[in-house]
Design a protein around this motif. Structure first.
Motif, mmCIF file in Angstrom:
data_model
loop_
_atom_site.group_PDB
_atom_site.id
_atom_site.type_symbol
_atom_site.label_atom_id
_atom_site.label_comp_id
_atom_site.label_asym_id
_atom_site.label_seq_id
_atom_site.Cartn_x
_atom_site.Cartn_y
_atom_site.Cartn_z
ATOM 1 N N PHE A 152 -5.931 0.464 3.393
ATOM 2 C CA PHE A 152 -5.081 0.276 1.998
ATOM 3 C C PHE A 152 -3.503 0.606 2.455
ATOM 4 C CE2 PHE A 152 -3.084 2.483 -1.487
ATOM 5 C CZ PHE A 152 -3.085 1.509 -2.490
ATOM 6 N N VAL A 153 -3.231 1.605 3.103
ATOM 7 C CA VAL A 153 -1.875 1.989 3.536
ATOM 8 C C VAL A 153 -1.140 1.071 4.299
ATOM 9 C CG1 VAL A 153 -0.471 3.806 4.465
ATOM 10 C CG2 VAL A 153 -2.365 4.667 3.025
ATOM 11 N N VAL A 154 -1.816 0.502 5.114
ATOM 12 C CA VAL A 154 -1.230 -0.525 5.955
ATOM 13 C C VAL A 154 -0.949 -1.718 5.113
ATOM 14 C CG1 VAL A 154 -1.792 -2.209 7.857
ATOM 15 C CG2 VAL A 154 -2.267 0.359 8.102
ATOM 16 N N GLU A 214 -22.636 9.168 -5.870
ATOM 17 C CA GLU A 214 -22.796 8.423 -4.561
ATOM 18 C C GLU A 214 -21.571 7.847 -3.993
ATOM 19 O OE1 GLU A 214 -25.785 5.377 -2.303
ATOM 20 O OE2 GLU A 214 -26.488 6.757 -4.055
ATOM 21 N N THR A 215 -21.219 8.447 -2.912
ATOM 22 C CA THR A 215 -19.837 7.689 -2.405
ATOM 23 C C THR A 215 -20.067 7.229 -0.809
ATOM 24 O OG1 THR A 215 -19.028 9.654 -1.332
ATOM 25 C CG2 THR A 215 -18.284 9.041 -3.512
ATOM 26 N N CYS A 216 -19.157 6.705 -0.365
ATOM 27 C CA CYS A 216 -19.315 5.908 0.906
ATOM 28 C C CYS A 216 -19.153 7.513 2.006
ATOM 29 C CB CYS A 216 -18.299 5.189 1.315
ATOM 30 S SG CYS A 216 -16.720 5.649 1.264
ATOM 31 N N SER A 217 -19.485 6.910 3.306
ATOM 32 C CA SER A 217 -19.334 7.992 4.087
ATOM 33 C C SER A 217 -17.887 8.474 4.537
ATOM 34 C CB SER A 217 -19.963 7.589 5.687
ATOM 35 O OG SER A 217 -19.195 6.584 6.079
ATOM 36 N N SER A 218 -17.677 9.631 5.038
ATOM 37 C CA SER A 218 -16.459 10.033 5.484
ATOM 38 C C SER A 218 -15.417 9.191 6.193
ATOM 39 C CB SER A 218 -16.169 11.324 6.007
ATOM 40 O OG SER A 218 -14.877 11.796 6.291
ATOM 41 N N SER A 219 -16.154 8.586 7.430
ATOM 42 C CA SER A 219 -15.375 7.576 8.168
ATOM 43 C C SER A 219 -14.922 6.369 7.590
ATOM 44 C CB SER A 219 -16.259 7.543 9.644
ATOM 45 O OG SER A 219 -17.419 6.691 9.395
ATOM 46 N N LYS A 220 -15.875 5.838 6.851
ATOM 47 C CA LYS A 220 -15.638 4.614 5.935
ATOM 48 C C LYS A 220 -14.481 4.931 5.027
ATOM 49 C CE LYS A 220 -17.855 0.735 3.889
ATOM 50 N NZ LYS A 220 -19.001 0.236 3.173
ATOM 51 N N GLY A 221 -14.491 5.954 4.469
ATOM 52 C CA GLY A 221 -13.586 6.088 3.541
ATOM 53 C C GLY A 221 -12.064 6.188 4.013
ATOM 54 N N TRP A 222 -12.284 6.911 5.342
ATOM 55 C CA TRP A 222 -10.620 7.127 6.087
ATOM 56 C C TRP A 222 -10.369 5.632 6.434
ATOM 57 C CZ3 TRP A 222 -7.187 10.551 5.543
ATOM 58 C CH2 TRP A 222 -7.550 11.737 5.235
ATOM 59 N N PHE A 223 -11.360 4.793 6.831
ATOM 60 C CA PHE A 223 -11.059 3.484 7.064
ATOM 61 C C PHE A 223 -10.104 2.757 5.819
ATOM 62 C CE2 PHE A 223 -12.185 -0.846 7.328
ATOM 63 C CZ PHE A 223 -11.426 -1.258 8.589
ATOM 64 N N LEU A 224 -10.954 2.676 4.900
ATOM 65 C CA LEU A 224 -10.584 2.340 3.839
ATOM 66 C C LEU A 224 -9.402 2.745 3.164
ATOM 67 C CD1 LEU A 224 -13.936 1.903 1.636
ATOM 68 C CD2 LEU A 224 -13.022 0.077 2.795
ATOM 69 N N TYR A 225 -9.047 3.983 3.286
ATOM 70 C CA TYR A 225 -7.782 4.614 3.100
ATOM 71 C C TYR A 225 -6.497 4.152 3.941
ATOM 72 C CZ TYR A 225 -4.298 8.158 1.836
ATOM 73 O OH TYR A 225 -3.209 8.777 1.482
ATOM 74 N N VAL A 226 -7.024 4.028 5.311
ATOM 75 C CA VAL A 226 -5.930 3.534 6.313
ATOM 76 C C VAL A 226 -5.753 2.114 5.976
ATOM 77 C CG1 VAL A 226 -5.524 3.013 8.676
ATOM 78 C CG2 VAL A 226 -6.438 5.236 7.877
ATOM 79 N N VAL A 230 -0.487 -1.989 1.886
ATOM 80 C CA VAL A 230 0.837 -1.553 1.040
ATOM 81 C C VAL A 230 2.144 -1.738 1.848
ATOM 82 C CG1 VAL A 230 1.916 0.081 -0.470
ATOM 83 C CG2 VAL A 230 -0.590 -0.475 -0.758
ATOM 84 N N VAL A 231 2.089 -0.965 2.920
ATOM 85 C CA VAL A 231 3.466 -0.969 3.761
ATOM 86 C C VAL A 231 3.724 -2.228 4.193
ATOM 87 C CG1 VAL A 231 4.269 -0.328 6.176
ATOM 88 C CG2 VAL A 231 3.013 1.249 4.668
ATOM 89 N N SER A 232 2.907 -3.110 4.475
ATOM 90 C CA SER A 232 2.908 -4.541 4.955
ATOM 91 C C SER A 232 3.601 -5.172 3.829
ATOM 92 C CB SER A 232 1.832 -5.087 5.347
ATOM 93 O OG SER A 232 1.186 -4.530 6.362
ATOM 94 N N ILE A 233 3.105 -5.013 2.632
ATOM 95 C CA ILE A 233 3.634 -5.799 1.166
ATOM 96 C C ILE A 233 5.028 -5.566 1.230
ATOM 97 C CG2 ILE A 233 3.557 -6.017 -1.252
ATOM 98 C CD1 ILE A 233 0.364 -5.757 -0.992
ATOM 99 N N TYR A 234 5.372 -4.016 1.179
ATOM 100 C CA TYR A 234 6.796 -3.785 1.042
ATOM 101 C C TYR A 234 7.642 -4.307 1.990
ATOM 102 C CZ TYR A 234 5.269 -0.695 -2.695
ATOM 103 O OH TYR A 234 4.926 -0.104 -3.934
ATOM 104 N N MET A 235 7.007 -4.168 3.388
ATOM 105 C CA MET A 235 8.055 -4.661 4.298
ATOM 106 C C MET A 235 8.221 -6.361 4.419
ATOM 107 S SD MET A 235 6.847 -2.362 7.523
ATOM 108 C CE MET A 235 7.923 -3.226 8.757
ATOM 109 N N GLY A 236 7.049 -7.100 4.086
ATOM 110 C CA GLY A 236 7.172 -8.397 3.618
ATOM 111 C C GLY A 236 8.245 -8.748 2.534
ATOM 112 N N ALA A 237 8.236 -7.953 1.564
ATOM 113 C CA ALA A 237 8.928 -8.331 0.274
ATOM 114 C C ALA A 237 10.408 -8.136 0.658
ATOM 115 C CB ALA A 237 8.572 -7.396 -0.769
ATOM 116 N N SER A 238 10.677 -7.030 1.622
ATOM 117 C CA SER A 238 12.052 -6.546 1.851
ATOM 118 C C SER A 238 12.640 -7.637 2.915
ATOM 119 C CB SER A 238 12.118 -5.283 2.579
ATOM 120 O OG SER A 238 11.438 -5.047 3.659
ATOM 121 N N ARG A 239 11.767 -8.134 3.693
ATOM 122 C CA ARG A 239 12.016 -9.168 4.851
ATOM 123 C C ARG A 239 12.451 -10.561 4.043
ATOM 124 N NH1 ARG A 239 14.634 -10.607 9.063
ATOM 125 N NH2 ARG A 239 13.759 -11.882 10.273
ATOM 126 N N PHE A 240 11.526 -10.971 3.022
ATOM 127 C CA PHE A 240 11.784 -12.093 2.402
ATOM 128 C C PHE A 240 12.938 -12.226 1.469
ATOM 129 C CE2 PHE A 240 11.087 -14.628 -1.563
ATOM 130 C CZ PHE A 240 10.676 -15.788 -1.126
#
Length: 92
Positions: free
Chosen positions: A41-43, A27-39, A45-55
């Motif tokens: 997560f991507v945001v 049993e998994t979550c709905s497709s819309s919730k899955g895409w939300f969680l994926y987006v 990770v990108v924020s962490i990398y950009m924050g680390a480079s800015r730091f």
């Protein structure tokens, strides 16, 4: 874009299982919730990398490493003070 293509090629089975397209998946979550969680997560990770480079543009790498290493200290302080859980002797 390159990372998305690479993840779909290399981790296709895991992505299908996450979105419930795998017939052997449980049993998994709905497709819309899955895409939300994926987006989210991507945001994150990108924020962490950009924050680390800015730091690293503003401060030294030594200070960045020390701030990463003190994360365990803060987690122990939280567990002792907020949750009254004292780590075992093997932790130290």
């Amino acid at each position: 874009l390159v990372s998305a293509i690479q993840s779909f090629i290399l981790e296709r089975n895991e992505i299908l299982e996450f979105f419930g397209r795998d017939p052997d998946a449980s049993e998994t979550c709905s497709s819309s919730k899955g895409w939300f969680l994926y987006v989210v997560f991507v945001v994150a990770v990108v924020s962490i990398y950009m924050g680390a480079s800015r730091f690293l543009m503003l401060a030294e790498a030594t200070f960045f490493n020390l701030s990463l290493l003190t994360g365990d200290l803060w987690s122990v302080a939280f567990s002792v003070m907020a949750q009254s859980i004292i780590p075992g002797s093997l932790f130290f």
